[in-house]
Design an enzyme around this catalytic site. Sequence first.
Site, PDB file in Angstrom:
ATOM      1  N   GLU A   1    -119.389  49.116 -13.432  1.00  0.00           N
ATOM      2  CA  GLU A   1    -119.407  47.875 -12.653  1.00  0.00           C
ATOM      3  C   GLU A   1    -120.120  48.067 -11.309  1.00  0.00           C
ATOM      4  O   GLU A   1    -119.479  48.300 -10.288  1.00  0.00           O
ATOM      5  CB  GLU A   1    -117.993  47.342 -12.403  1.00  0.00           C
ATOM      6  CG  GLU A   1    -118.001  46.000 -11.668  1.00  0.00           C
ATOM      7  CD  GLU A   1    -116.626  45.500 -11.287  1.00  0.00           C
ATOM      8  OE1 GLU A   1    -116.517  44.354 -10.843  1.00  0.00           O
ATOM      9  OE2 GLU A   1    -115.647  46.258 -11.422  1.00  0.00           O
TER      10      GLU A   1
ATOM     11  N   LYS B   1    -120.223  45.733 -16.503  1.00  0.00           N
ATOM     12  CA  LYS B   1    -119.633  44.569 -15.846  1.00  0.00           C
ATOM     13  C   LYS B   1    -120.507  44.245 -14.644  1.00  0.00           C
ATOM     14  O   LYS B   1    -120.564  45.014 -13.684  1.00  0.00           O
ATOM     15  CB  LYS B   1    -118.186  44.835 -15.424  1.00  0.00           C
ATOM     16  CG  LYS B   1    -117.526  43.614 -14.773  1.00  0.00           C
ATOM     17  CD  LYS B   1    -116.025  43.788 -14.613  1.00  0.00           C
ATOM     18  CE  LYS B   1    -115.418  42.561 -13.956  1.00  0.00           C
ATOM     19  NZ  LYS B   1    -113.937  42.629 -13.865  1.00  0.00           N
TER      20      LYS B   1
END
Length: 295
Positions: free
Chosen positions: A176, A213
């Site tokens: 992420e 992500k």
Amino acid sequence: MQFNDMRDKIAAGQGFIAALDQSGGSTPKALKGYGVEEDAYSGDEEMFGLIHQMRSRIITSPCFSGEKVIGAILFEKTMDGEVDGRPTPTALTERGIVPFIKIDKGLEDERDGVQLMKPIPGLDELLTRAKGLGVFGTKERSVINQANEAGISAVVGQQFEVAIQVLRHGLVPIIEPEVNIKSADRGASDVILREEILRHLDRLPEGEQVMLKLSIPAKAGTFEPLTNHPRVLRVVALSGGFSRSEACEQLAQNPGMIASFSRALLSDLRHGQSDEEFDKTLGTAIDEIHAASVA
């Protein structure tokens, strides 16, 4: 669910991943949004007890099932806790939801327009414990504030270094590198980030896969090469401060990405709601986010 069943669900499931991983620093804000003020608890133990109650209420809600929620990201204390007398990961898999665990310990101060992850002491022990509890994967967050090539390269390099450690434990990492949606050069950051990720994906060992992500890109379709890459199991999107309606509208313009929302999922839930009100409010949010994810 066995590991391969969980992999199949994440790879092809028609739904989204709920982010229930607010950690120590963000827990007071999450509780306040839920209607619990700081004077309602004393110390970390009571604070984490209250946030676990909130998460348990979400997980046991009739609308929170594997039909539309295919995965959930947990905070470490939530993973180690119980829901209805069962370990939290078990409570999720029994509802058809794949469990993940947040592993990062927060962010360093900004340098070169980015914030790297702080060191993660005891990571091997945490990964071993998570695997034993039936967790499928992990999540680790960095932040990109400016379109600085050196900084973004450092973020992606660090993310993949940790991801390889996760893979060695038989877990699937969610990488992420969040692009700040308030950044003046957000679109340029998206492009630099995409190219850096592609470069590292091509270096992964044969047969290994990661998840990504990412912030919803400034230009729709920017991350399409990542959604189609053979070493990417799934690309999920964070809401990044957008309202639920804004996040869902933008997500729907990016086929191949599904939601992994936190604030946009939980923003209308309140401690004082009756069970009926709570379930109806959560169900409305789940329906909206699911629709945007499968659009």
